[in-house]
Design an enzyme around this catalytic site. Structure first.
Site, mmCIF file in Angstrom:
data_model
loop_
_atom_site.group_PDB
_atom_site.id
_atom_site.type_symbol
_atom_site.label_atom_id
_atom_site.label_comp_id
_atom_site.label_asym_id
_atom_site.label_seq_id
_atom_site.Cartn_x
_atom_site.Cartn_y
_atom_site.Cartn_z
ATOM 1 N N TYR A 209 -2.016 16.265 -10.890
ATOM 2 C CA TYR A 209 -1.305 15.491 -11.907
ATOM 3 C C TYR A 209 0.045 16.149 -12.163
ATOM 4 O O TYR A 209 0.116 17.383 -12.245
ATOM 5 C CB TYR A 209 -2.094 15.437 -13.223
ATOM 6 C CG TYR A 209 -2.684 14.067 -13.450
ATOM 7 C CD1 TYR A 209 -1.854 12.962 -13.574
ATOM 8 C CD2 TYR A 209 -4.063 13.878 -13.525
ATOM 9 C CE1 TYR A 209 -2.387 11.695 -13.760
ATOM 10 C CE2 TYR A 209 -4.599 12.619 -13.708
ATOM 11 C CZ TYR A 209 -3.743 11.528 -13.827
ATOM 12 O OH TYR A 209 -4.253 10.284 -14.006
ATOM 13 N N GLU B 154 2.757 14.518 -14.413
ATOM 14 C CA GLU B 154 3.601 13.654 -15.257
ATOM 15 C C GLU B 154 4.779 14.454 -15.801
ATOM 16 O O GLU B 154 4.656 15.638 -16.108
ATOM 17 C CB GLU B 154 2.764 13.056 -16.391
ATOM 18 C CG GLU B 154 1.834 11.981 -15.863
ATOM 19 C CD GLU B 154 0.874 11.442 -16.892
ATOM 20 O OE1 GLU B 154 1.161 11.531 -18.092
ATOM 21 O OE2 GLU B 154 -0.186 10.946 -16.472
ATOM 22 N N ASP C 219 18.441 -4.551 -5.591
ATOM 23 C CA ASP C 219 17.168 -4.205 -4.970
ATOM 24 C C ASP C 219 17.412 -4.223 -3.466
ATOM 25 O O ASP C 219 17.521 -5.284 -2.847
ATOM 26 C CB ASP C 219 16.121 -5.249 -5.380
ATOM 27 C CG ASP C 219 14.756 -4.986 -4.757
ATOM 28 O OD1 ASP C 219 14.686 -4.183 -3.802
ATOM 29 O OD2 ASP C 219 13.775 -5.600 -5.207
ATOM 30 N N THR D 60 12.156 0.103 -1.805
ATOM 31 C CA THR D 60 10.915 0.672 -1.325
ATOM 32 C C THR D 60 11.302 1.673 -0.243
ATOM 33 O O THR D 60 12.446 1.693 0.217
ATOM 34 C CB THR D 60 9.978 -0.390 -0.719
ATOM 35 O OG1 THR D 60 10.722 -1.158 0.225
ATOM 36 C CG2 THR D 60 9.398 -1.296 -1.773
ATOM 37 N N LYS E 174 10.051 0.128 4.331
ATOM 38 C CA LYS E 174 10.493 -1.001 5.170
ATOM 39 C C LYS E 174 11.462 -0.467 6.229
ATOM 40 O O LYS E 174 11.059 0.374 7.025
ATOM 41 C CB LYS E 174 11.101 -2.090 4.281
ATOM 42 C CG LYS E 174 10.080 -2.689 3.298
ATOM 43 C CD LYS E 174 10.643 -3.886 2.561
ATOM 44 C CE LYS E 174 9.608 -4.557 1.681
ATOM 45 N NZ LYS E 174 9.506 -3.964 0.340
ATOM 46 N N ARG F 105 4.616 4.280 2.095
ATOM 47 C CA ARG F 105 4.631 3.181 1.126
ATOM 48 C C ARG F 105 5.004 3.758 -0.239
ATOM 49 O O ARG F 105 4.353 4.682 -0.726
ATOM 50 C CB ARG F 105 3.250 2.538 1.005
ATOM 51 C CG ARG F 105 2.709 1.964 2.278
ATOM 52 C CD ARG F 105 1.597 0.996 1.996
ATOM 53 N NE ARG F 105 2.167 -0.223 1.494
ATOM 54 C CZ ARG F 105 2.754 -1.142 2.272
ATOM 55 N NH1 ARG F 105 2.818 -0.977 3.571
ATOM 56 N NH2 ARG F 105 3.257 -2.220 1.737
#
Ligand code: DSN
Length: 478
Positions: A64, A66, A241, A270, A273, A279
Site C-alpha cells: 500500500y 497512498e 486526452d 493511458t 496503447k 495497462r
C-alpha cells in the site's frame, strides 16, 4: 540480456503458477498462442516488452502506498518511492512536461483525476477562499451544500462520440456525463475533419469550464494550438486526452501545433496503447495544477499499483530510447499504407485516409453494418472492433464502421508491404460478406453470410503473414 533469459523467466513463472492452479497457467499460455496467431488490428492495443510485463509480476503488488513520493500515509514505501519517482521523471523528460502523475490505474481514472483537479482549482479553491477556510471540512453545512451544487453544475465541451470522441469526455452513460453539463463539437459532414471555427462558435455560446481535445476514433492530426486559443478566448481550461496517440507524441511524430503537451493545461493518457507500456493511466500538467493533480488519491483513486508504476518506469525508459521514434514513425507509415491499400481496392474511409495510427472504414460501402463486418473479419482471423462513423445511422451498438490500427502489428515488425497484403485480406472478406435478413424478411444488422471456405483461406493467409514476424520470438513456453 540474453533471449534465453526471457524464455526462462516466463517458463519458470508458469511452472510456479501451474503448481497452484494449472488452469490459470494454461489460460496464460493460450493467450500467448492467440495473440501470436491473430492479426491484431485493434487500434488501442499493443504488445508490451518482456521487461515491462515482468516488472508487473512481483511483490510490489503487495504494498500500500497512498500519498505521493516522500509523503505517504503508510510506512515502508521507500522502494515504491523509487519506482514512482523514476516513472514520473521518465514521463516528464519524454514529453517535456512540467509535472507527471503516474498513479492512475486506467484512462478513465486519469481523466477523473484531471477533471477533479480542474474543479478543485477553479471551483473549490475560490469557494474556500471566499469562506475564509483552509479545507472543505471547515465549511459550514450551508456553504458545503452550495459548493457541492456548484461543483455539479459545470460545463464541458468535447468531441462528439460519433465523430471519434470518447465516452469519458462527458457522455451520459459515463460518470463524466453525470458530473458535467456536456456539449459536443462534431466534424464537418463533407470532409469528416474538425471544423475549428465551429468549435470556437460552440465554445463562445456554451462557455465551458473545460474544453477537451483528443479522441479514440479520429484518423487525423489535431491542431492543439488552435484549440488552446479557443479555450483561452472563453476562459476555459484546456485538457487533452492523448491516450490513443501518446506514442506518436513520445516518438516526435506529432510536434509543434500537434503536440498537446506545450499547449494544454492538463494532458491525460493511458500507457498501454501506442505508448506500448503496461495497462494504466497518467496525467501531465502545467505547474499550477500539479498540487491538485497529486491529490488524485484519495480524490478519485484507491491505493496506487506499485507493480504497474514499476512497469510504467520500464516502458517509459524504453520510449526514451532513439529507436522508439523510429517505431512511432513506422506506426504512421503503416497506417497510411493500409489506408492507401484499402482505398485502391475501393473501400470508403472516414476523412479519406489517416495521419495517425488508425483508419476508420465506413463499411456501409460494402453494404454491411460494423457488427457484421467485425464478425466476418473475426471469422477470418482478423481482430478489429466496430465503431461509429460520423452521423452513424446504425447507432453505437451495430455501427457503420470498423476501426483498425497499426501499433501492435508495427511492434511485431510488419511493414508497409505487409500492410498492403493486410488491406487485401480485409477487402476480400468485406467484399465477399453479404448482409443477412431477419425471419420476417427485414434487413438484419447482425446476420451475415460468408463462405466458411473463404474465411478459412483468409485466416491461413493471415497466419502466413504473421509467421514472417513472430511475436515474442525469444519466448518458448515449451
Ligand atoms: N477502449 C479504448 C479504445 O479502444 O479506444 C478506449 O477506452
Amino acid at each position: 540480456m540474453s533471449r534465453n533469459a526471457e524464455s526462462t523467466a516466463f517458463r519458470s513463472a508458469l511452472e510456479v503458477i501451474r503448481a497452484v492452479e494449472p488452469r490459470v497457467a494454461d489460460a496464460i499460455g493460450a493467450e500467448l498462442t492467440d495473440q501470436r496467431e491473430s492479426l491484431k488490428l485493434i487500434a488501442s492495443e499493443n504488445y508490451a516488452s518482456p521487461a515491462t510485463l515482468l516488472a508487473m509480476g512481483n511483490w510490489f503488488s503487495d504494498k500500500y502506498a497512498e500519498g505521493t513520493v516522500g509523503r505517504r500515509f503508510y510506512a515502508g514505501c521507500q522502494n515504491v518511492d523509487t519506482v514512482e519517482a523514476l516513472a514520473a521523471e521518465h514521463a516528464r523528460e519524454l514529453f517535456g512536461a512540467a509535472h507527471a502523475y503516474v498513479q492512475p490505474h486506467s484512462g478513465i481514472d486519469a481523466n477523473l483525476v484531471a477533471f477533479w483537479a480542474v474543479l478543485a482549482d477553479r471551483v473549490e479553491s475560490p469557494a474556500l477562499k471566499k469562506a475564509q477556510v483552509r479545507q472543505v471540512n471547515d465549511l459550514t453545512e450551508a456553504d458545503w451544500f452550495a459548493l457541492r451544487r456548484e461543483l455539479g453544475n459545470q460545463r464541458m465541451l468535447g468531441m462528439s462520440l460519433d465523430a471519434g470522441g470518447h465516452l469519458t469526455h462527458g457522455f451520459r452513460p459515463n460518470i463524466s456525463g453525470k458530473m458535467f453539463d456536456q456539449r459536443s463539437y462534431g466534424t464537418d459532414p463533407a470532409t469528416g475533419l474538425i471544423d475549428y471555427d465551429r468549435v470556437a462558435e460552440a465554445a463562445r455560446e456554451f462557455k465551458p469550464l473545460i474544453l477537451v481535445g483528443g479522441y479514440s476514433a479520429y484518423p487525423r492530426k489535431v491542431n492543439f494550438r488552435i484549440l488552446r486559443e479557443i479555450a483561452d478566448s472563453v476562459g476555459a481550461t484546456f485538457m487533452v486526452d492523448m491516450a490513443h496517440f501518446a506514442g506518436l507524441v513520445a516518438g516526435k511524430v506529432f510536434t509543434g501545433d500537434f503536440d498537446p503537451v506545450p499547449h494544454a493545461h492538463i494532458v491525460t493518457t493511458t500507457t498501454h496503447k501506442s505508448l506500448r507500456g503496461p495497462r494504466g493511466g497518467m496525467v501531465l500538467c502545467q505547474p499550477e495544477l500539479a498540487d491538485q493533480v497529486d491529490r488524485g488519491c484519495p480524490m478519485v483513486l484507491g491505493g496506487p499499483l506499485p507493480h504497474v508504476m514499476a512497469a510504467k518506469a520500464v516502458a517509459l525508459a524504453e520510449a526514451r530510447r532513439p529507436d522508439f521514434a523510429d517505431y512511432a514513425q513506422r506506426i504512421v507509415d503503416n497506417a497510411q499504407a493500409l489506408a492507401e491499400g484499402l482505398l485502391r481496392r475501393g473501400a470508403k474511409l472516414v476523412t479519406g485516409g489517416t495521419d495517425n495510427h488508425l483508419v476508420l472504414i465506413d463499411v456501409s460501402g460494402y453494404g454491411l453494418t460494423g457488427r457484421q463486418a467485425e464478425q466476418a473479419l473475426l471469422d477470418s482471423g482478423i481482430v478489429t472492433n466496430r465503431n461509429s462513423v460520423p452521423q452513424d445511422p446504425n447507432g453505437a451498438w451495430y455501427t457503420s464502421g470498423i476501426r483498425i490500427g497499426t501499433p501492435a502489428l508495427t511492434t511485431r515488425g510488419l511493414g508497409t508491404a505487409e500492410m498492403d497484403q493486410t488491406a487485401e485480406l480485409i477487402h476480400t472478406v468485406l467484399a465477399q460478406t453479404t448482409a443477412g435478413a431477419n425471419a420476417d424478411g427485414t434487413p438484419s444488422k447482425a446476420k451475415y453470410t460468408l463462405d466458411p471456405g473463404l474465411a478459412d483461406k483468409v485466416a491461413r493467409q493471415a497466419t502466413d503473414l504473421l509467421a514472417t514476424h513472430p511475436l515474442y520470438p525469444a519466448i518458448d513456453l515449451g
